[in-house]
Design a protein around this motif. Structure first.
Motif, mmCIF file in Angstrom:
data_model
loop_
_atom_site.group_PDB
_atom_site.id
_atom_site.type_symbol
_atom_site.label_atom_id
_atom_site.label_comp_id
_atom_site.label_asym_id
_atom_site.label_seq_id
_atom_site.Cartn_x
_atom_site.Cartn_y
_atom_site.Cartn_z
ATOM 1 N N ASN A 104 -49.243 -63.973 97.638
ATOM 2 C CA ASN A 104 -49.951 -64.057 98.902
ATOM 3 C C ASN A 104 -51.278 -64.786 98.728
ATOM 4 O OD1 ASN A 104 -51.833 -62.175 97.818
ATOM 5 N ND2 ASN A 104 -50.601 -60.463 98.555
ATOM 6 N N LYS A 105 -51.959 -65.019 99.848
ATOM 7 C CA LYS A 105 -53.182 -65.814 99.813
ATOM 8 C C LYS A 105 -54.281 -65.115 99.011
ATOM 9 C CE LYS A 105 -52.414 -68.408 104.060
ATOM 10 N NZ LYS A 105 -52.942 -68.755 105.402
ATOM 11 N N GLN A 106 -54.356 -63.785 99.112
ATOM 12 C CA GLN A 106 -55.388 -63.052 98.375
ATOM 13 C C GLN A 106 -55.188 -63.216 96.875
ATOM 14 O OE1 GLN A 106 -56.716 -59.067 99.726
ATOM 15 N NE2 GLN A 106 -56.091 -58.340 97.713
ATOM 16 N N SER A 107 -53.954 -63.058 96.404
ATOM 17 C CA SER A 107 -53.664 -63.239 94.983
ATOM 18 C C SER A 107 -53.943 -64.667 94.540
ATOM 19 C CB SER A 107 -52.203 -62.885 94.699
ATOM 20 O OG SER A 107 -51.937 -61.534 94.987
ATOM 21 N N LYS A 108 -53.648 -65.604 95.424
ATOM 22 C CA LYS A 108 -53.905 -67.012 95.111
ATOM 23 C C LYS A 108 -55.385 -67.244 94.864
ATOM 24 C CE LYS A 108 -53.508 -71.649 97.081
ATOM 25 N NZ LYS A 108 -53.043 -72.432 98.267
ATOM 26 N N TRP A 109 -56.244 -66.671 95.730
ATOM 27 C CA TRP A 109 -57.691 -66.849 95.562
ATOM 28 C C TRP A 109 -58.202 -66.153 94.309
ATOM 29 C CZ3 TRP A 109 -60.636 -70.360 97.459
ATOM 30 C CH2 TRP A 109 -60.337 -70.956 98.677
ATOM 31 N N ILE A 110 -57.652 -64.985 94.002
ATOM 32 C CA ILE A 110 -58.084 -64.265 92.805
ATOM 33 C C ILE A 110 -57.756 -65.078 91.555
ATOM 34 C CG2 ILE A 110 -57.612 -62.227 91.391
ATOM 35 C CD1 ILE A 110 -57.359 -60.634 93.980
ATOM 36 N N HIS A 111 -56.583 -65.677 91.520
ATOM 37 C CA HIS A 111 -56.231 -66.533 90.374
ATOM 38 C C HIS A 111 -57.148 -67.756 90.308
ATOM 39 C CE1 HIS A 111 -52.496 -64.142 90.244
ATOM 40 N NE2 HIS A 111 -52.417 -64.555 88.996
ATOM 41 N N GLN A 112 -57.566 -68.254 91.455
ATOM 42 C CA GLN A 112 -58.517 -69.366 91.469
ATOM 43 C C GLN A 112 -59.854 -68.938 90.849
ATOM 44 O OE1 GLN A 112 -58.148 -72.439 92.159
ATOM 45 N NE2 GLN A 112 -56.220 -72.559 93.260
ATOM 46 N N PHE A 113 -60.267 -67.707 91.116
ATOM 47 C CA PHE A 113 -61.511 -67.205 90.531
ATOM 48 C C PHE A 113 -61.420 -67.132 89.013
ATOM 49 C CE2 PHE A 113 -62.708 -65.557 94.779
ATOM 50 C CZ PHE A 113 -64.001 -66.014 94.809
ATOM 51 N N PHE A 114 -60.275 -66.717 88.505
ATOM 52 C CA PHE A 114 -60.111 -66.679 87.049
ATOM 53 C C PHE A 114 -60.221 -68.082 86.451
ATOM 54 C CE2 PHE A 114 -57.792 -62.562 87.812
ATOM 55 C CZ PHE A 114 -58.688 -61.773 87.120
ATOM 56 N N ARG A 115 -59.684 -69.059 87.137
ATOM 57 C CA ARG A 115 -59.833 -70.442 86.657
ATOM 58 C C ARG A 115 -61.293 -70.872 86.665
ATOM 59 N NH1 ARG A 115 -55.306 -71.200 90.260
ATOM 60 N NH2 ARG A 115 -53.345 -71.287 89.093
ATOM 61 N N VAL A 116 -61.994 -70.456 87.723
ATOM 62 C CA VAL A 116 -63.422 -70.797 87.816
ATOM 63 C C VAL A 116 -64.205 -70.148 86.675
ATOM 64 C CG1 VAL A 116 -65.523 -70.471 89.189
ATOM 65 C CG2 VAL A 116 -63.411 -71.200 90.299
ATOM 66 N N TYR A 117 -63.857 -68.892 86.322
ATOM 67 C CA TYR A 117 -64.543 -68.225 85.207
ATOM 68 C C TYR A 117 -64.417 -69.054 83.930
ATOM 69 C CZ TYR A 117 -64.695 -64.005 88.116
ATOM 70 O OH TYR A 117 -64.932 -63.104 89.108
ATOM 71 N N TRP A 118 -63.197 -69.527 83.655
ATOM 72 C CA TRP A 118 -62.994 -70.316 82.430
ATOM 73 C C TRP A 118 -63.765 -71.638 82.498
ATOM 74 C CZ3 TRP A 118 -61.651 -67.792 78.455
ATOM 75 C CH2 TRP A 118 -60.723 -66.753 78.514
ATOM 76 N N ILE A 119 -63.821 -72.214 83.687
ATOM 77 C CA ILE A 119 -64.583 -73.457 83.836
ATOM 78 C C ILE A 119 -66.064 -73.216 83.590
ATOM 79 C CG2 ILE A 119 -65.321 -75.210 85.501
ATOM 80 C CD1 ILE A 119 -62.540 -74.962 86.781
ATOM 81 N N VAL A 120 -66.591 -72.113 84.162
ATOM 82 C CA VAL A 120 -68.012 -71.781 83.991
ATOM 83 C C VAL A 120 -68.329 -71.536 82.516
ATOM 84 C CG1 VAL A 120 -69.768 -70.022 84.460
ATOM 85 C CG2 VAL A 120 -68.336 -70.888 86.322
ATOM 86 N N ILE A 121 -67.461 -70.784 81.836
ATOM 87 C CA ILE A 121 -67.675 -70.503 80.409
ATOM 88 C C ILE A 121 -67.661 -71.799 79.610
ATOM 89 C CG2 ILE A 121 -66.660 -69.391 78.378
ATOM 90 C CD1 ILE A 121 -65.583 -67.212 80.311
ATOM 91 N N SER A 122 -66.723 -72.690 79.923
ATOM 92 C CA SER A 122 -66.633 -73.963 79.193
ATOM 93 C C SER A 122 -67.847 -74.846 79.452
ATOM 94 C CB SER A 122 -65.355 -74.707 79.610
ATOM 95 O OG SER A 122 -64.205 -73.935 79.337
ATOM 96 N N VAL A 123 -68.239 -74.939 80.731
ATOM 97 C CA VAL A 123 -69.407 -75.766 81.082
ATOM 98 C C VAL A 123 -70.662 -75.230 80.410
ATOM 99 C CG1 VAL A 123 -70.924 -76.459 82.983
ATOM 100 C CG2 VAL A 123 -68.436 -76.599 83.252
ATOM 101 N N HIS A 124 -70.831 -73.916 80.412
ATOM 102 C CA HIS A 124 -72.007 -73.323 79.776
ATOM 103 C C HIS A 124 -72.015 -73.594 78.270
ATOM 104 C CE1 HIS A 124 -74.269 -69.988 77.836
ATOM 105 N NE2 HIS A 124 -75.145 -70.297 78.784
ATOM 106 N N PHE A 125 -70.838 -73.491 77.646
ATOM 107 C CA PHE A 125 -70.735 -73.741 76.205
ATOM 108 C C PHE A 125 -71.211 -75.153 75.871
ATOM 109 C CE2 PHE A 125 -68.476 -75.363 72.533
ATOM 110 C CZ PHE A 125 -68.605 -74.350 71.592
ATOM 111 N N PHE A 126 -70.671 -76.146 76.564
ATOM 112 C CA PHE A 126 -71.026 -77.534 76.250
ATOM 113 C C PHE A 126 -72.442 -77.873 76.692
ATOM 114 C CE2 PHE A 126 -66.335 -77.818 76.174
ATOM 115 C CZ PHE A 126 -66.185 -78.396 74.917
ATOM 116 N N ALA A 127 -72.927 -77.247 77.767
ATOM 117 C CA ALA A 127 -74.308 -77.483 78.199
ATOM 118 C C ALA A 127 -75.298 -76.956 77.154
ATOM 119 C CB ALA A 127 -74.558 -76.825 79.551
ATOM 120 N N GLN A 128 -75.024 -75.770 76.615
ATOM 121 C CA GLN A 128 -75.888 -75.202 75.576
ATOM 122 C C GLN A 128 -75.832 -76.054 74.303
ATOM 123 O OE1 GLN A 128 -78.083 -73.116 75.988
ATOM 124 N NE2 GLN A 128 -77.475 -71.203 76.965
ATOM 125 N N TRP A 129 -74.641 -76.415 73.904
ATOM 126 C CA TRP A 129 -74.495 -77.236 72.701
ATOM 127 C C TRP A 129 -75.195 -78.576 72.867
ATOM 128 C CZ3 TRP A 129 -71.892 -81.921 71.904
ATOM 129 C CH2 TRP A 129 -71.779 -82.318 70.568
#
Length: 358
Positions: A2-27
């Motif tokens: 459903n749409k709610q589950s779809k958005w929640i999975h999108q948030f998990f993708r965003v978390y990984w993107i944020v973690i990756s961006v922060h890693f490379f920004a710090q480095w």
């Protein structure tokens, strides 16, 4: 999904993107900027351990979401709070970094549930307060104005999010009302369109609709398609009305139209042409098949007994003709009408065609 589950999975993708961006920004900051820290301390405490911590938080959150789906919002916003404040803590020397706490609050707006908005807001306040009370470096870096500003920022942002959600719900409600009204209008238009094309008594097409279909059918026939035109008239219908009344006559019309509909295919066209007369357009069949069809209608009508007429039956006369390339549609109609007249004149209850006219 459903749409709610779809958005929640999108948030998990965003978390990984944020973690990756922060890693490379710090480095990148350490490599290319004047970073006041030793390499070992930076890589262990600023880069590797925080990244590992945020990754573990995301994985545990995903596991909890799968296992306890009903707690999805709680684990989702808890994870976003931990990730957000980890980044804020690592970069609190950047004044504007505390604005990141707005992201978990705004993320709740996506779900359009006002009761959810205070959950990420409370979590931000708890995280900020805990960090302020337990870490002296973080506490000493902030002025009294900073503390008040962060708390006010969280509360005001939550109120704004409430307004956004309230407006969104109102717009959505108005849109739903508009869509329902539009659907109702479409249904009414469809009903009106059908009523304008059909005869209310027999539920067959009316004369205007017949002529529209006749024009189109004639065009197709001129390009090689099979077309047969039949005109059918109830015999002695005036006498039926005079003897048994108009209500009985209307009932007879309805029953004859039912017999016509039972014998015709979905691709054929049947119309009440006027009074007790019917017009039929028959497609995709030979003349012999068309003749057999109208004969089955004629016999079917004759076999009916009508209580409205004290058990008597009625008959119909029919004229039938196939399309010919040398004819106009007016000439074809006049020819079939002539055959119908011949059937009436020569005894009624018969089908007259070019083969048996005499």
């Amino acid at each position: 999904m459903n749409k709610q589950s779809k958005w929640i999975h999108q948030f998990f993708r965003v978390y990984w993107i944020v973690i990756s961006v922060h890693f490379f920004a710090q480095w990148g900051s350490f490599v290319f900027l004047d970073y006041d820290d030793s390499a070992s301390h930076f890589y262990i405490y600023i880069l590797i351990l925080p990244t590992l911590w945020m990754s573990i938080v995301t994985l545990i959150t995903k596991w909890m979401y799968v296992r306890w789906n009903h707690l999805s919002f709680y684990v989702l916003f808890s994870a976003s709070t931990l990730i957000t404040w980890t980044i804020i803590y690592l970069n609190y020397d950047i004044r504007i970094i505390t604005a990141l706490c707005l992201l978990p609050i705004l993320s709740a707006v996506v779900f359009f549930k006002r009761r959810l908005l205070w959950l990420p807001s409370v979590l931000q306040l708890i995280a900020f307060t805990s960090l302020y009370l337990t870490d002296s470096h973080f506490r000493n870096y902030l002025s009294s104005f900073d503390v008040i500003a962060v708390i006010a920022f969280i509360i005001v942002s939550t109120c704004i999010a409430h307004i956004i959600v309230a407006c969104g719900i109102e717009i959505l409600t108005d849109l739903q009302v508009t869509m329902l009204a539009k659907q109702d209008l479409i249904v009414k238009n469809a009903i009106m369109s059908k009523l304008s094309k059909t005869d209310g008594l027999t539920n067959l097409y009316n004369q205007i609709s017949f002529h529209d279909y006749y024009d189109t059918a004639f065009d197709y026939a001129s390009k090689g398609a099979e077309l047969h035109l039949a005109l059918l008239d109830i015999d002695d219908f005036k006498a039926i009305n005079d003897t048994y009344g108009h209500q009985a006559g209307d009932t007879i019309l309805g029953k004859v139209s039912q017999v016509i509909q039972q014998h015709m295919s979905s691709s054929d066209i049947a119309a009440r042409y006027g009074g007790e007369e019917f017009a039929l357009l028959l497609f995709d069949q030979t003349f012999e098949e068309a003749y057999a069809l109208v004969e089955s209608i004629r016999n079917g009508v004759a076999e009916l007994q009508h209580p409205e007429m004290n058990g008597k039956s009625v008959t119909v006369s029919i004229g039938l003709q196939s399309y010919g390339s040398e004819q106009t549609k007016e000439q074809l109609f006049e020819q079939v009408d002539h055959y119908l007249y011949q059937a009436k004149r020569t005894g009624k209850n018969k089908t007259v065609t070019a083969c048996n006219v005499g």
